[in-house]
Scaffold this active site. Structure first.
Site, PDB file in Angstrom:
ATOM      1  N   HIS A 115     -35.051  -6.972  26.950  1.00 27.21           N
ATOM      2  CA  HIS A 115     -35.855  -6.243  25.983  1.00 27.21           C
ATOM      3  C   HIS A 115     -36.769  -5.225  26.669  1.00 27.21           C
ATOM      4  CE1 HIS A 115     -37.852  -6.127  21.958  1.00 27.21           C
ATOM      5  NE2 HIS A 115     -38.824  -5.635  22.694  1.00 27.21           N
TER       6      HIS A 115
ATOM      7  N   HIS B 200     -36.063  -4.430  15.195  1.00 25.75           N
ATOM      8  CA  HIS B 200     -36.713  -5.737  15.121  1.00 25.75           C
ATOM      9  C   HIS B 200     -35.745  -6.685  14.441  1.00 25.75           C
ATOM     10  CE1 HIS B 200     -41.000  -7.516  15.290  1.00 25.75           C
ATOM     11  NE2 HIS B 200     -40.570  -7.250  16.485  1.00 25.75           N
TER      12      HIS B 200
END
Lengths: 262, 796
Positions: free
Chosen positions: B60, B128
Site C-alpha cells: 500500500h 478504498h
C-alpha cells in the site's frame, strides 16, 4: 461608504466563499467571520448592516439541521442579535442559514423580542439529499431582498432537510402577512423537492428585513451557472448579460442598506 | 507497554508466523532482511519498530509490484525483463511528453499542474476497496476523506474544489443464495458506499460532479471504490521542506484504536473471515476535516509551517517517517491527544484514526498557529521535533521504544523479482447467426432499449442527485445536462476561481470488460475514453493530464501480473501517442477473495481507471451532449470497425467475443484535435462520445437529453473496414468516435474543417419525439420514441 456584510462562519459552514462573492459583486464590503470571534467580542456585529448565514452543515447538523448554531447564537449572541434586529438591519439565511433562522425563532418571527421556534425544516419527503434546480414563484411580500425580482426564478437547491412545515395557525399568519417570499412553482415532487407545506421555499419576517430560503441564489451569480446555458441560441450567447438571476437578491440588500442603514 | 519481538533466533517458519499473526503482510524475504538488520544491531526489534517497518514496506505504501523487476513472457515472444512497471511505463511517458505545465509529478501526495497566473491545480484519485467491502459507509466515507487530505497535504496545502467517484459493484440482482460467504450483498454495498461518499463530500462542501458506477459479478466480494479530489493551490505554495528543529505538530482529530493495520490489511487478499476485522476500518468525521481545512489554509497563507502531509495508511508512523526521511525525527507518543486511554505505544504510532494532518512548524511560528487553531476550534498538538540524526526515534514516557535508521526504513526493503505471463484468452466463437447477432434486416429497437436499461449504461441520476454538485458556486457543466437536466454529461466543468472564465474539466474512462479480451486494449480504451470525454465538452489534448488507478488481483500470481504488464504498457504507448502525461496514480492490488472452506479463489476483472483533468481557457466554449435544435445535422466523427469483443451489446446477448476495440492513437489524436478546434470555434452545438453501446446508445442519449427525436441512416457511418451488419455498425464500441450536432449555417465550414478526418452525416434532429434509424440497406431498424428510450434508460 459601502454597506458592510458579515458572512458568519462556523464548523461545517461551506457556502461562505460564494456568499461572500455574491455580496462583493453586489457592492458590499464583506468579512468572513467565525462565530468564535463574535462571541469573544473580537468582532462587533453592530459594525455591520447585513448579516448572512450561509449554507453548509453547521456542526455537522448533529441533532437536526442548524440547531446547534441556532442555540449558540441565541444564547451567546443574545444582545448583539437583538440589537441588530431592533436596528432594522438585514439578515439573510440561505439553506443551512434558513434552518438556523427558523430554529432561533427569528423566522417566521414575531417582533424582535421573541426568539421562539414556531416552524421547522424537516427531512425531505423523498428521505434523501436532493441537489437540483427548481422553478420558484416570487410572491407579493414586504421582503427587501426580492424587490423587482422576476415573477419566476430558477435556482438550485441542495439539502436533505428542507421541508418547511408549521402549525396551521402559523401558516395562515404567514399567508395573511404576505411573509411567503418564494414558492416552488409547481406543486409536487420533484419541483417541490422536499414536500414543503404550501410549497414554501422562502419566507421573511413581518418587516421583510429577515429573509430565509432553501434555494441557493449565491450559486447563480453568472449566466454560466444556469444548468442549461449551453442551450441558449449561439448568436445571443455573447451578447446576453453575464449576470445570473441570483445576484439581484444580494444587490437589493446592499441597495437597501445604502439607502436606509448608513 | 512495549514488547520485544523475538526474531533473532527465529527460523523461517517462525518468521512467517510472526508476520501472519501480527498482520504485518511481510514476505519471508522481507522478514529475513529485518532479521539480518537487527542481527547486526545485536538486538530484537520492538513492536513499535517492526510495525513501523511493516507499514512503510507495505504494498500500500511502497508499491512494490510497480517498482520491482518483472520477468515477463508472452507466447511467441522472447522473454523480457522489465525494471519496474512504474518507471518503465508510467513515469517514462510523463518524462518523454515533458509538458511545461506539469509542476510536480509522482513526488507529492498529488500531482500538480498549472492553472492560471495565480493558482495551480492538484489532482489525486485513490481507492478504498478493502474497507468498503467490510463496512461500505465508513469505508467509502473515509475513502473520500483520505483523498481530500491528499490534496490538503500536497505542496503546502490545496483547497479541495471537486470530488470524483467511481464505483464497481457486483450485480444488483445477485440472488442472496449465491453470495460468497462473508460478503455483503452488492445492493447493500452500493447503498452504503453512496451514502458514505455523499455524507462526507456534502458536509465538506466539495462538489461531487463526476463519476461512474459499473457492475460485474466478479466485484461482488471485492467492490471497488475510487475517490478523487481536485484542489486549488497558490503557485507559491507548491513546495515543501523540513528543517532540523521544526516541531512535529498534529492537527485535527484525536488518536484512537481505529484503523490499525489498514495499510497491511489492504495489501492482502480478503477471505470469508475478513468481515470480523472491524478495527481496520476507520471512522470518519467530515466536520473535523472541514475545520482542519479552514484552519490550515489560513496558516498556509501566513507561511506558518514548512511542510505538511496527511495521516493516511500507517498513521503517524508513515507521516513522520516520510517527512523526516532526509533528516530524522524524534517523537514522544505520550504527548499525542488520545480519544481514550489504554493505547499501547505502537497503537498510537500506527493508528489510522481519521482527520489528522502532520505539519512541520518552525518554533517561532507556533504561537500564531495555535491562535488560528483555537479560533477554529481545532486541536493542535506538538509531539516531536525534526532532527539531524538520520534516525526515526520514538519515545514513550521518557523511554526509547523505537530507534530506526531512516536509510534502512526507506531503502532497506528488498525488491522482489516477480514473474509475469500473458496468454491471450480464447473466448468461444460467437455463434452469431444462431443468436440473431450480426444478421441483417432485423429490428434493433429492443436491443437499444435493453442496452439503455442495462445497469452499466442506465441513468445514475438517483445517485448523482444525492451529491451536492453546486456547492462552491463554480459549476458550469453539471453531471446532468439537457432540457430536463437529466442527460448524462461526458464530463463536468467548473470555475474554481469565482469571477474568472477559466475552467477545469474532469472526466474519466474505465472499461474492465475489455480486460476479458486484452488488458492492453482495456487500458488503451480507458485513456481514449477519458480523453474523448474531455474533448466532448470543449477541452483539448494539449492541456490534459491523466491519473492512473490500477485495481488488480494478486500480483504474486504470474497471470494477474501478466495482465498488469499489458495494461501498463498500454499506458505508456497511448499516453505518449496522445501527448497526455500522467501526473499521479495509485494501485490497489490483491483484490481477490478466498473462500477458506472451499479454497475457491476469485479475482476482480483487471480494472484501470483513467481520470483526466484539463484546463479550459474560456468556459464560454463548453458544449454539452444534449441536442439543441430540430433541423440540425448529426455527424459521426471517427471510423467504426467491427469491434464488439467485451462490448455491452455482446454482453446483453451473453457473449464476450475476441475482438475488443483496437486503439489507433494516430487517427484518434488527429480526430480529437480537429474536433476540439471545431468546438472551440463554436461550430458544434452538441457533442457526445461513443462508448458503451456505441453509436446507437450515444445517439439515443443525445436525443432524449435534448428532448428531440432523430432520423438517422447508418450508411453515413465512416468505417475502417467493410461492415455489413447493421447491429455491428450501431453497437460497435470502436475508440476515438463522437457524435456531433451541427447547425445548417455551419455545415460547410465544419465539413471543410474536418477534411481528412473520417466523418459522415448520419441524419438530422427532428422536431418530433420519433427516434428512427435506417439500416445500410435503407430498411427501418430502429423505430421508437425518445420517451420510450428515456424511460428504459431511467428504469434502474
Amino acid at each position: 461608504m459601502a454597506p458592510k456584510a458579515l458572512i458568519l462562519r462556523t464548523a461545517g459552514t461551506n457556502c461562505d466563499a460564494e456568499t461572500d462573492m455574491a455580496f462583493q459583486l453586489a457592492g458590499a464590503e464583506t468579512a468572513l467571520v467565525h462565530i468564535q470571534h463574535l462571541i469573544s467580542d473580537k468582532v462587533n456585529l453592530a459594525d455591520y448592516q447585513i448579516l448572512a448565514i450561509p449554507g453548509g452543515f453547521s456542526y455537522g447538523d448533529d441533532i437536526a439541521a442548524g440547531i446547534l448554531l441556532a442555540v449558540e447564537m441565541k444564547h451567546k449572541l443574545t444582545d448583539a442579535l437583538h440589537r441588530f434586529v431592533e436596528d432594522g438591519k438585514l439578515i439573510i439565511g440561505i439553506c443551512n442559514g434558513f434552518q438556523v433562522l427558523v430554529r432561533t425563532g427569528l423566522l417566521p418571527g414575531n417582533g424582535a423580542s421573541e426568539m421562539a421556534q414556531r416552524a421547522t425544516l424537516a427531512m425531505n419527503t423523498s428521505a434523501k439529499f436532493e441537489c437540483r434546480w427548481v422553478d420558484l414563484e416570487t410572491q407579493e411580500s414586504p421582503c427587501v431582498f426580492t424587490t423587482g425580482v422576476k415573477a419566476r426564478v430558477y435556482l438550485p437547491v441542495a439539502h436533505a432537510e428542507g421541508r418547511f412545515t408549521a402549525p396551521a395557525k402559523v401558516l395562515s399568519e404567514l399567508e395573511a402577512n404576505n411573509q411567503v417570499v418564494f414558492r416552488y412553482a409547481e406543486n409536487g415532487y420533484p419541483n417541490n423537492p422536499n414536500g414543503s407545506d404550501s410549497d414554501i421555499a422562502g419566507i421573511c419576517d413581518a418587516t421583510g428585513k429577515i429573509f430565509g430560503l432553501m434555494p441557493h441564489p449565491e450559486r447563480f451569480l453568472t449566466k454560466w451557472n444556469h444548468p442549461r446555458w449551453t442551450r441558449n441560441p449561439t448568436n445571443t450567447q455573447e451578447n446576453s448579460s453575464e449576470e445570473g438571476d441570483g445576484l439581484v437578491i444580494f444587490k437589493n440588500a446592499v441597495h437597501y442598506a445604502e439607502s436606509n442603514l448608513l | 507497554m512495549v514488547k520485544e519481538i523475538e526474531i533473532l533466533t527465529a527460523d523461517d517458519a517462525e518468521l512467517m508466523r510472526i508476520s501472519r499473526e501480527g498482520m504485518l503482510s511481510l514476505s519471508l524475504n522481507e522478514m529475513q532482511t529485518i532479521q539480518a538488520h537487527f542481527g547486526t544491531l545485536e538486538r530484537n526489534p520492538t513492536d513499535v519498530e517492526i510495525e513501523t517497518i511493516a507499514q512503510t514496506w507495505s504494498e500500500h505504501c511502497v508499491h512494490k509490484t510497480f517498482k520491482s523487476t518483472i520477468l515477463y513472457s508472452e507466447e511467441g515472444k522472447a522473454p523480457e525483463q522489465i525494471d519496474g512497471l512504474f518507471s518503465t511505463f508510467i513515469q517514462r511517458a510523463t518524462e518523454e511528453i515533458a509538458k511545461p505545465w506539469c509542476v510536480s509529478v509522482f513526488s507529492d501526495n498529488a500531482g500538480i499542474i498549472e492553472f492560471d497566473e495565480q493558482f495551480n491545480l492538484v489532482f489525486k484519485v485513490e481507492t478504498h476497496n478493502h474497507p468498503s467491502a467490510i463496512e461500505p459507509y465508513g469505508g467509502a466515507g473515509t475513502g473520500i476523506g483520505g483523498v481530500i487530505r491528499d490534496s490538503l497535504g500536497t505542496g503546502l496545502g490545496a483547497k479541495p474544489i471537486l470530488n470524483t467517484d467511481v464505483f464497481c459493484f457486483g450485480m444488483p440482482d445477485t440472488p442472496y443464495t449465491q453470495l460468497p460467504k462473508g460478503t455483503l450483498h452488492p445492493k447493500r454495498v452500493f447503498k452504503g458506499v453512496v451514502a458514505g461518499v455523499r455524507d462526507y463530500g456534502n458536509r465538506m462542501g466539495i462538489p461531487t460532479a463526476n463519476g461512474a458506477i459499473l457492475f460485474d459479478a466478479r466485484y461482488t466480494a471485492n467492490p471497488l471504490v475510487f475517490c478523487g479530489n481536485v484542489g486549488l493551490i497558490p503557485r507559491n505554495r507548491c513546495e515543501k521542506s523540513v528543517e532540523p528543529g521544526d516541531l512535529v505538530v498534529a492537527i485535527g482529530g484525536q488518536t484512537g484504536r481505529d484503523g490499525i493495520h489498514g495499510a497491511t490489511f489492504s495489501s492482502a487478499e480478503l477471505d470469508d473471515t475478513s468481515e470480523s476485522l472491524g478495527s481496520v476500518v476507520q471512522i470518519g468525521n467530515p466536520i473535523m476535516e472541514k475545520k482542519i481545512v479552514d484552519a490550515l489554509l489560513q496558516a498556509r497563507d501566513r507561511n506558518l509551517y514548512r511542510s505538511i502531509t496527511d495521516c493516511g495508511a500507517g498513521g503517524f508512523s508513515s507521516a513522520v517517517g516520510e517527512m523526516g526521511e532526509e533528516i530524522g525525527a524524534e517523537v514522544h507518543l505520550e504527548r499525542v491527544s488520545l480519544k481514550y486511554e489504554g493505547l499501547a505505544p505502537w497503537e498510537i504510532w500506527l493508528s489510522e484514526a481519521q482527520e489528522r494532518m502532520v505539519i512541520a512548524v518552525p518554533p517561532e511560528n507556533l504561537d500564531e498557529l495555535m491562535e488560528i487553531c483555537a479560533a477554529e476550534v481545532v486541536e493542535a498538538t506538538v509531539f516531536g521535533t525534526f532532527t539531524d540524526t538520520q534516525r526515526l526515534q520514538v519515545f514513550y514516557e521518557g523511554t526509547i521504544v523505537g530507534d530506526l535508521e531512516m536509510e534502512f526504513l526507506h531503502h532497506g526493503l528488498p525488491m522482489p523479482v516477480k514473474e509475469a505471463v500473458w496468454e491471450p484468452p480464447k473466448h468461444p466463437d460467437m455463434a452469431s447467426r444462431d443468436r440473431g447477432i450480426g444478421v441483417e434486416n432485423l429490428s434493433y429497437t429492443k436491443d437499444l432499449e435493453q442496452l439503455l436499461a442495462s445497469p452499466n449504461i442506465a441513468s445514475k441520476e438517483s445517485v448523482i442527485r444525492q451529491y451536492d454538485h453546486g456547492v462552491q458556486g463554480g459549476m458550469v457543466i453539471n453531471p446532468l445536462v439537457g432540457v430536463e437536466n437529466d442527460g448524462p454529461s461526458d464530463a463536468c466543468v467548473t470555475t474554481p476561481v469565482l469571477g474568472s472564465r477559466k475552467g477545469v474539466i474532469v472526466a474519466n474512462g474505465i472499461n474492465p470488460k475489455y480486460s476479458d479480451v486484452d488488458p492492453y486494449l482495456s487500458a488503451a480504451a480507458a485513456i481514449d475514453e477519458a480523453l474523448r470525454n474531455v474533448v466532448a465538452v470543449g477541452g483539448t489534448l494539449e492541456k490534459t493530464a491523466l491519473l492512473d488507478n490500477f485495481c488488480w488481483g494478486n500480483p504474486d500470481k504470474p497471470d494477474r501480473l501478466g495482465e498488469l504488464v499489458r495494461a501498463a504498457r498500454a499506458c505508456y504507448d497511448i499516453a505518449t501517442a496522445y501527448g497526455t502525461p500522467f501526473i499521479s496514480g495509485k494501485d490497489s492490488l490483491y483484490n481477490e477473495y478466498r473462500d477458506t472452506t472451499t479454497g475457491e479463489q476469485r479475482a476482480i476483472p483487471s480494472t484501470l481507471l483513467i481520470s483526466a483533468i484539463c484546463v479550459m481557457p474560456d468556459i464560454q466554449n463548453a458544449v454539452t451532449m444534449d441536442v439543441k435544435t430540430p433541423g440540425n445535422f448529426i455527424y459521426v466523427v471517427g471510423n467504426t470497425y467491427a469491434e464488439l469483443g467485451g462490448s455491452h451489446y455482446f454482453n446483453i446477448h451473453g457473449f464476450v467475443g475476441n475482438t475488443a476495440p483496437a486503439i489507433r492513437p494516430g487517427e484518434g489524436k488527429l480526430t480529437m484535435e480537429r474536433l476540439s478546434a471545431a468546438i472551440n470555434r463554436g461550430w458544434v452545438r452538441s457533442c457526445h462520445d461513443c462508448s458503451e453501446g456505441g453509436i446507437g446508445v450515444a445517439a439515443a442519449e443525445m436525443a432524449f437529453a435534448g428532448g428531440y427525436g432523430m432520423s438517422l441512416r447508418l450508411d453515413g457511418i465512416p468505417t475502417g473496414e467493410d461492415i455489413d451488419a447493421d447491429d455491428f455498425l450501431l453497437f460497435s464500441e470502436s475508440n476515438s468516435r463522437f457524435l456531433v450536432e451541427i447547425e445548417p449555417q455551419h455545415q460547410q465550414t465544419y465539413q471543410n474543417h474536418m477534411a481528412g478526418i473520417p466523418f459522415g452525416c448520419l441524419g438530422t434532429v427532428s422536431d418530433t419525439s420519433e427516434f428512427v434509424i435506417k439500416g445500410k440497406s435503407g430498411r427501418l431498424i430502429v423505430e421508437t420514441s425518445i420517451h420510450t428510450l428515456k424511460s428504459a434508460w431511467q428504469d434502474f
